[in-house]
Write an enzyme that holds these catalytic residues in place. Structure first.
Site, PDB file in Angstrom:
ATOM      1  N   ASP A  84       5.750  -4.915  -1.162  1.00 32.16           N
ATOM      2  CA  ASP A  84       6.782  -4.269  -1.967  1.00 32.16           C
ATOM      3  C   ASP A  84       6.226  -3.114  -2.790  1.00 32.16           C
ATOM      4  O   ASP A  84       6.955  -2.203  -3.163  1.00 32.16           O
ATOM      5  CB  ASP A  84       7.438  -5.279  -2.902  1.00 32.16           C
ATOM      6  CG  ASP A  84       8.305  -6.265  -2.143  1.00 32.16           C
ATOM      7  OD1 ASP A  84       9.055  -5.832  -1.262  1.00 32.16           O
ATOM      8  OD2 ASP A  84       8.231  -7.472  -2.426  1.00 32.16           O
TER       9      ASP A  84
ATOM     10  N   HIS B 274      -5.671  -4.556  -8.210  1.00 31.79           N
ATOM     11  CA  HIS B 274      -4.462  -5.343  -8.407  1.00 31.79           C
ATOM     12  C   HIS B 274      -4.675  -6.842  -8.216  1.00 31.79           C
ATOM     13  O   HIS B 274      -3.712  -7.575  -7.988  1.00 31.79           O
ATOM     14  CB  HIS B 274      -3.329  -4.835  -7.514  1.00 31.79           C
ATOM     15  CG  HIS B 274      -2.573  -3.716  -8.144  1.00 31.79           C
ATOM     16  ND1 HIS B 274      -1.368  -3.888  -8.765  1.00 31.79           N
ATOM     17  CD2 HIS B 274      -2.904  -2.417  -8.296  1.00 31.79           C
ATOM     18  CE1 HIS B 274      -0.957  -2.733  -9.258  1.00 31.79           C
ATOM     19  NE2 HIS B 274      -1.876  -1.827  -8.988  1.00 31.79           N
TER      20      HIS B 274
ATOM     21  N   GLU C 285      15.326  -9.821   1.244  1.00 28.80           N
ATOM     22  CA  GLU C 285      14.654 -10.521   0.158  1.00 28.80           C
ATOM     23  C   GLU C 285      15.695 -11.091  -0.803  1.00 28.80           C
ATOM     24  O   GLU C 285      16.804 -10.556  -0.914  1.00 28.80           O
ATOM     25  CB  GLU C 285      13.693  -9.606  -0.616  1.00 28.80           C
ATOM     26  CG  GLU C 285      12.448  -9.246   0.147  1.00 28.80           C
ATOM     27  CD  GLU C 285      11.347  -8.686  -0.734  1.00 28.80           C
ATOM     28  OE1 GLU C 285      11.511  -8.715  -1.985  1.00 28.80           O
ATOM     29  OE2 GLU C 285      10.342  -8.208  -0.199  1.00 28.80           O
TER      30      GLU C 285
END
Length: 524
Positions: A162, A100, A273
């Site tokens: 997340d 990632h 958030e």
């Protein structure tokens, strides 16, 4: 990535603008000396193309070999072998987790990529209870697997990203942030111990008490000082359920001041958030897309009138026998906020379902061929004192919409970060994460979308520089040594000294492009 992040709420990525892929390909030459290594696992010289791809989907740097380690000793032996070849060899080593990275940071052109997930597996994960519970897990283990194993014991890590389908070593090499970081700090603030393979091939146990300098160097160290092969992570009792809330604001000042108030309170939400929604059409159908369709009619029919809106997302953890008390607490907290009343939306889901929410969207996007596309993300830490200046210019002038990916904006507390680590943050007690999580298509017929996204990022960075915003990049990428020095600021000398101590030949993490093997010494 937001660690996590690195990789964020992809549920909000409903409209993806397609673009093109930029590839930088290096033809690998297989070093015959690697054949002499005796390993429990294996070195692959043929099929190496997967190790030359990542989530950013913009760079392809082919390695000479991929190591599938059967043990930590395989990693140590490989790094030690490369180290002993000395400066005359151009071989480097990069640890690759779940792939990632955004700009080839976990790739190694002509080098060796270590497939860290080969070290994973629940059988090697050990959960310890007691007054200070923790889990020992491989650096190549995915956080989703850590969560599932810990939940079996009624426990869970305190801080998250997340997106959970990231490796432990990957997020700890950056910071690991999400909506819990205002309270617990990033993931790197919740680690008791690390096992690290240095750039010399040494295997060292590190903590606050043992090899402390290396311990803090590796946390947020971008893989520059060692490969994290094992971590001891702090746990807490896990809740069963989550009350999940979203509301909208039309006023930026109210939006930010309410967030700052919430993260400063002792009794507050467990996760906080914010998102920026720039939608000139006035249609606003996706701001609550990850929820079940149980919202009140006024929320489903809400029209933005073409305004820039701001979404505040919060959760409160609870167990079933606490439901009434939690509802009372939530109502009291909501009564202090200045959101648009008609946009209140609430849902209740399991703790696992909430934490793994992005994966649901990933599955949907993969099915449509919209996951493995270029992701020209830009993640910034903005000092609280300049967030209004930043928002006025960036959201008011530079950005035209947010339809190609979510824009995160939420505050963090500096006091929850350890300044002994390598992570770089603004020099203010409160600062904001602002993350532009763009996606563009990979079709060769439309190169303009990616180009527009990259130019937009450049405009944002240029504004920050000219206006003296004092921002720092998260998941940073810089093209020159001078830019890296500016990024680290006063901590550059410490960073360079640590590189010299733990990876003197600059073997590790070449894809970060901070140091270069066989070049001038790190301290230059």
């Amino acid at each position: 990535m937001h660690c996590f992040l690195t990789q964020r709420n992809v549920a909000l990525v409903v409209f993806l603008v397609l673009g093109s892929v930029t590839m930088h390909v290096s033809d690998p030459v297989v070093p015959s000396s690697l054949d002499t290594l005796r390993l429990r696992g294996n070195l692959s010289f043929g099929d190496v193309s997967l190790a030359a791809r990542d989530f950013g989907n913009r760079y392809q740097l082919l390695p000479a070999a991929v190591l599938h380690p059967g043990s930590v000793s395989d990693i140590a032996a490989t790094v030690r072998h490369v180290y002993r070849l000395g400066q005359g060899s151009r071989l480097t080593v990069a640890a690759r987790g779940h792939g990632h990275s955004l700009q080839g940071q976990a790739q190694a052109a002509g080098g060796v990529v270590v497939h860290m997930e080969s070290l994973g597996g629940g059988g090697r994960m050990i959960v310890h209870g007691g007054e200070r519970p923790y889990v020992d897990a491989s650096g190549g283990e995915l956080w989703i697997n850590v969560l599932q194993e810990c939940l079996r014991h009624g426990l869970a890590p305190k801080s998250w990203t997340d997106y959970l389908h990231l490796t432990i070593g990957g997020t700890l090499s950056n910071a690991g942030i999400s909506g819990q970081a205002f309270r617990h700090g990033p993931q790197i603030s919740n680690v008791h111990q690390l096992e690290i393979v240095t750039g010399k091939g040494e295997v060292l146990n590190c903590s606050n008490e043992e090899n402390a300098d290396l311990f803090h160097a590796a946390l947020g160290g971008l893989g520059q000082f060692g490969i994290i092969t094992r971590a001891r992570i702090a746990l807490e009792p896990a809740p069963k359920m989550v009350k999940w809330i979203r509301v909208l604001y039309s006023d930026f000042t109210s939006f930010t001041e309410d967030q700052e108030m919430l993260i400063s309170m002792k009794e507050t939400f467990d996760y906080i958030e914010g998102f920026v929604i720039i939608n000139r059409t006035g249609l606003l159908n996706n701001w609550r897309s990850s929820f079940n369709p149980q919202d009140p009619a006024q929320a489903s029919q809400f029209d933005s009138d073409g305004r820039i809106l701001f979404c505040l997302e919060m959760t409160k953890n609870f167990n079933q026998d606490e439901a009434d008390d939690i509802n009372t607490q939530v109502e009291a907290l909501l009564s202090k906020l200045r959101y648009i009343p008609s946009t209140l939306f609430q849902s209740e889901v399991s703790y696992l379902e909430f934490l793994d929410r992005v994966h649901v969207s990933e599955v949907k996007l993969r099915s449509k061929g919209l996951w493995e596309v270029p992701h020209p993300w830009l993640n910034l830490f903005i000092p609280r004192s300049r967030i209004k200046d930043f928002a006025k210019e960036v959201f008011g002038k530079i950005l035209t919409d947010s339809s190609n990916g979510p824009i995160l904006l939420y505050p963090l507390n500096r006091s929850k970060w350890d300044n002994r680590t390598s992570a770089v943050i603004p020099d203010e007690e409160m600062f904001y994460l602002v993350a532009f999580l763009s996606s563009t298509p990979s079709t060769a017929s439309d190169r303009s979308s990616l180009d527009r996204a990259l130019k937009q990022n450049e405009r944002v960075l240029e504004f920050c520089k000219k206006a003296g915003i004092g921002m720092k990049q998260y998941l940073p990428y810089h093209a020159t040594r001078e830019d890296w020095k500016a990024h680290f600021g006063e901590s550059w000398e410490r960073f360079a000294r640590r590189k010299e101590a733990y990876d003197p030949l600059a073997i590790l993490a070449p894809g970060q492009r901070i140091f270069h093997k066989a070049a001038v010494r790190a301290s230059s």
